[in-house]
Design a protein around this motif. Structure first.
Motif, PDB file in Angstrom:
ATOM      1  N   GLY A   1       0.840  -1.178   0.121  1.00  0.00           N
ATOM      2  CA  GLY A   1      -0.026  -0.187  -0.114  1.00  0.00           C
ATOM      3  C   GLY A   1       0.690   1.143  -0.006  1.00  0.00           C
ATOM      4  N   ARG A   2       2.142   1.326  -0.089  1.00  0.00           N
ATOM      5  CA  ARG A   2       2.943   2.262  -0.078  1.00  0.00           C
ATOM      6  C   ARG A   2       3.721   2.267  -1.485  1.00  0.00           C
ATOM      7  N   ALA A   3       3.468   3.486  -2.098  1.00  0.00           N
ATOM      8  CA  ALA A   3       3.900   3.796  -3.481  1.00  0.00           C
ATOM      9  C   ALA A   3       5.222   4.568  -3.377  1.00  0.00           C
ATOM     10  N   GLU A   4       6.128   4.000  -4.471  1.00  0.00           N
ATOM     11  CA  GLU A   4       7.281   4.770  -4.561  1.00  0.00           C
ATOM     12  C   GLU A   4       7.897   4.706  -5.885  1.00  0.00           C
ATOM     13  N   ALA A   5       8.687   5.682  -6.448  1.00  0.00           N
ATOM     14  CA  ALA A   5       9.360   5.437  -7.670  1.00  0.00           C
ATOM     15  C   ALA A   5      10.835   5.472  -7.369  1.00  0.00           C
ATOM     16  N   VAL A   6      11.695   4.442  -7.873  1.00  0.00           N
ATOM     17  CA  VAL A   6      13.194   4.201  -7.582  1.00  0.00           C
ATOM     18  C   VAL A   6      13.920   4.649  -8.834  1.00  0.00           C
ATOM     19  N   ILE A   7      14.726   5.559  -8.593  1.00  0.00           N
ATOM     20  CA  ILE A   7      15.826   5.952  -9.681  1.00  0.00           C
ATOM     21  C   ILE A   7      17.140   5.085  -9.245  1.00  0.00           C
ATOM     22  N   SER A   8      17.503   4.355 -10.249  1.00  0.00           N
ATOM     23  CA  SER A   8      18.755   3.390 -10.151  1.00  0.00           C
ATOM     24  C   SER A   8      19.884   4.016 -10.637  1.00  0.00           C
TER      25      SER A   8
ATOM     26  N   ALA B   1      -2.396  16.769  -7.674  1.00  0.00           N
ATOM     27  CA  ALA B   1      -1.352  17.152  -6.882  1.00  0.00           C
ATOM     28  C   ALA B   1      -1.111  16.420  -5.623  1.00  0.00           C
ATOM     29  N   THR B   2      -0.061  16.126  -5.142  1.00  0.00           N
ATOM     30  CA  THR B   2       0.197  15.419  -3.793  1.00  0.00           C
ATOM     31  C   THR B   2       1.516  15.637  -3.282  1.00  0.00           C
ATOM     32  N   THR B   3       1.723  15.381  -1.866  1.00  0.00           N
ATOM     33  CA  THR B   3       2.625  15.560  -1.200  1.00  0.00           C
ATOM     34  C   THR B   3       3.587  14.433  -1.417  1.00  0.00           C
ATOM     35  N   TYR B   4       4.928  14.440  -1.239  1.00  0.00           N
ATOM     36  CA  TYR B   4       6.109  13.446  -1.264  1.00  0.00           C
ATOM     37  C   TYR B   4       7.014  13.670  -0.697  1.00  0.00           C
ATOM     38  N   SER B   5       8.090  12.551  -0.757  1.00  0.00           N
ATOM     39  CA  SER B   5       9.559  12.920  -0.097  1.00  0.00           C
ATOM     40  C   SER B   5      10.440  12.104  -0.842  1.00  0.00           C
ATOM     41  N   VAL B   6      11.622  12.845  -1.090  1.00  0.00           N
ATOM     42  CA  VAL B   6      12.858  12.351  -2.086  1.00  0.00           C
ATOM     43  C   VAL B   6      13.885  12.088  -1.323  1.00  0.00           C
ATOM     44  N   SER B   7      14.563  11.001  -1.337  1.00  0.00           N
ATOM     45  CA  SER B   7      15.565  10.614  -0.466  1.00  0.00           C
ATOM     46  C   SER B   7      16.688   9.631  -0.850  1.00  0.00           C
ATOM     47  N   THR B   8      17.940   9.756  -0.323  1.00  0.00           N
ATOM     48  CA  THR B   8      18.720   8.705  -0.407  1.00  0.00           C
ATOM     49  C   THR B   8      18.997   7.720   0.856  1.00  0.00           C
ATOM     50  N   SER B   9      19.667   6.614   0.507  1.00  0.00           N
ATOM     51  CA  SER B   9      19.973   6.078   1.891  1.00  0.00           C
ATOM     52  C   SER B   9      21.085   5.354   1.677  1.00  0.00           C
TER      53      SER B   9
ATOM     54  N   VAL C   1      15.028   7.589  -4.080  1.00  0.00           N
ATOM     55  CA  VAL C   1      13.560   6.958  -3.828  1.00  0.00           C
ATOM     56  C   VAL C   1      12.705   8.263  -3.651  1.00  0.00           C
ATOM     57  N   VAL C   2      11.878   8.331  -4.553  1.00  0.00           N
ATOM     58  CA  VAL C   2      10.502   9.173  -4.660  1.00  0.00           C
ATOM     59  C   VAL C   2       9.500   8.525  -3.824  1.00  0.00           C
ATOM     60  N   ASP C   3       9.199   8.817  -2.485  1.00  0.00           N
ATOM     61  CA  ASP C   3       8.163   8.323  -1.801  1.00  0.00           C
ATOM     62  C   ASP C   3       6.967   8.909  -1.720  1.00  0.00           C
ATOM     63  N   LEU C   4       5.812   8.384  -2.116  1.00  0.00           N
ATOM     64  CA  LEU C   4       4.503   8.825  -2.175  1.00  0.00           C
ATOM     65  C   LEU C   4       3.584   8.499  -0.857  1.00  0.00           C
ATOM     66  N   GLY C   5       4.396   7.506  -0.274  1.00  0.00           N
ATOM     67  CA  GLY C   5       3.621   7.304   1.243  1.00  0.00           C
ATOM     68  C   GLY C   5       2.358   6.394   1.019  1.00  0.00           C
TER      69      GLY C   5
ATOM     70  N   SER D   1       1.973  17.679   7.845  1.00  0.00           N
ATOM     71  CA  SER D   1       3.179  17.909   7.125  1.00  0.00           C
ATOM     72  C   SER D   1       3.409  17.238   6.015  1.00  0.00           C
ATOM     73  N   PRO D   2       4.287  17.465   5.006  1.00  0.00           N
ATOM     74  CA  PRO D   2       4.412  16.891   3.814  1.00  0.00           C
ATOM     75  C   PRO D   2       4.165  15.188   3.729  1.00  0.00           C
TER      76      PRO D   2
END
Length: 299
Positions: free
Chosen positions: A121-128, A191-199, A207-211, A281-282
Motif C-alpha cells: 500500500g505504499r507507493a514509490e518510484a526508484v531511480i537507479s 497534486a500530492t505531497t511526497y518525499s525524495v531521499s537517498t539512503s 527514492v521518490v516516496d508517495l507514502g 506536514s508533507p
C-alpha cells in the motif's frame, strides 16, 4: 633542432563511484584538444607533439555511455584518442600541475533506470544509478507532476516512458534534460505531497516516496462505545495524543498522504462531535477526533 616528442606510455580505464575515467600517461607534458563528432557519436582527444610506442588494442568499456576507446597516430605529431559513444554525454578533460604528464578524461555518473512500485500500500518510484547520485526536486502544475533532476549524471539507456496504473501516478518518464542532467518526471492524477531521499542502505538509488494513502474516515457506534476507523491503503505507523481544552484525540499517520476530498466528517453521537483530516506536514496525515468528553480509548 627538432621538437622533442612525448610518448604515450599507457591508457587505462577505471570506474569510481559510478563515473568512468580514462587516464592517459605520457613521458612528459603535452597539450591536448577535444571535440565531438556525430554519425556515429564520438569524442575525439588529440594529444599534440606525441607519438605511440606501439598501437594498443581498443579498450572495451560498454558502460552504457562509452562503447570503447581507440588510439592511433593521427599524423607524425598528433596521437588521437577516440571514444566511441553510445549516447550524447558531457565530459571533462583535466591535467593537473602536480601530474602534468597525465591526461584524465572523466564522464558523468550513470543513471541506469527507473521503476515504480507499490509495496503493502505504499507507493514509490526508484531511480537507479551507479555511485551516489545528487538530486534536486520541484513540483509543477498544469498538469501536476513531480520533477527530480539528477545533476552530473547521464541516462545510460534510451529515454524511458513507463505508463503506470495507480490512483496517484499515470506515467513515469526519464530523459537527458541537459548534457549533464537527467530528469525524471512523475505524471500525477492530482497534486500530492511526497518525499525524495537517498539512503546508505540502498546505495545508488534515489527514492521518490508517495507514502501510504489515507482514504478517509468512518465511524460506527452503539450505546456503549463509538468506533472510528481511518481508512488507509496500507499499515502506516500511527502516533496518538490525547489533548484537553477542548477534548480531542489526535492521530498522526507517518509516511502518509491525504487522498480524499472529505476533510470533515460530522459524527454528533454525544461522544465524538466530528472527525477532521488534514495533511499536517508533507508526509504526515493528522486525524483529529473532536470530543464532547474523554473517558478513555483503545486501539
Amino acid at each position: 633542432a627538432a621538437t622533442e616528442r612525448v610518448t604515450v606510455l599507457q591508457i587505462s580505464a577505471s570506474d569510481k563511484d559510478g563515473c568512468t575515467t580514462v587516464e592517459i600517461s605520457l613521458s612528459g607534458r603535452a597539450s591536448c584538444s577535444s571535440f565531438t563528432l556525430s554519425d556515429p557519436l564520438r569524442l575525439v582527444l588529440d594529444i599534440e607533439g606525441a607519438v605511440l610506442q606501439s598501437r594498443p588494442d581498443p579498450i572495451l568499456i560498454n558502460d552504457g555511455i562509452i562503447h570503447r576507446v581507440r588510439v592511433g597516430q593521427f599524423n607524425p605529431s598528433i596521437v588521437r584518442v577516440v571514444f566511441d559513444l553510445s549516447r550524447v554525454t558531457s565530459y571533462t578533460v583535466v591535467q593537473t600541475e602536480d601530474k602534468p604528464d597525465v591526461i584524465c578524461v572523466s564522464f558523468p555518473k550513470r543513471v541506469t533506470g527507473v521503476e515504480f512500485f507499490e509495496r503493502d500500500g505504499r507507493a514509490e518510484a526508484v531511480i537507479s544509478g551507479e555511485g551516489s547520485l545528487q538530486y534536486e526536486t520541484l513540483s509543477l502544475s498544469g498538469p501536476p507532476r513531480i520533477v527530480v533532476d539528477l545533476p552530473g549524471a547521464v541516462l545510460a539507456s534510451d529515454a524511458i516512458e513507463m505508463p503506470v496504473s495507480h490512483p496517484q501516478v499515470t506515467c513515469v518518464r526519464a530523459s537527458q534534460f541537459q548534457p549533464d542532467t537527467v530528469r525524471v518526471v512523475l505524471d500525477l492524477v492530482k497534486a500530492t505531497t511526497y518525499s525524495v531521499s537517498t539512503s546508505s542502505d540502498r546505495p545508488g538509488e534515489v527514492v521518490v516516496d508517495l507514502g501510504y494513502r489515507i482514504l478517509g474516515a468512518e465511524f460506527s457506534g452503539d450505546e456503549k462505545s463509538t468506533t472510528v476507523d481511518v481508512v488507509s491503503s496500507g499499515n502506516p505507523e500511527v502516533k496518538f495524543m490525547v489533548l484537553a481544552v477542548p477534548h480531542r484525540i489526535v492521530m498522526d499517520f507517518e509516511n502518509s498522504t491525504l487522498d480524499t476530498t472529505e476533510r470533515v466528517i460530522p459524527v454528533g453521537d454525544g461522544v465524538v462531535e466530528r472527525i477532521r483530516l488534514a495533511q499536517h506536514s508533507p508526509m504526515t496525515v493528522r486525524a483529529v477526533l473532536d470530543l464532547n468528553y474523554y473517558a478513555g480509548h483503545s486501539t
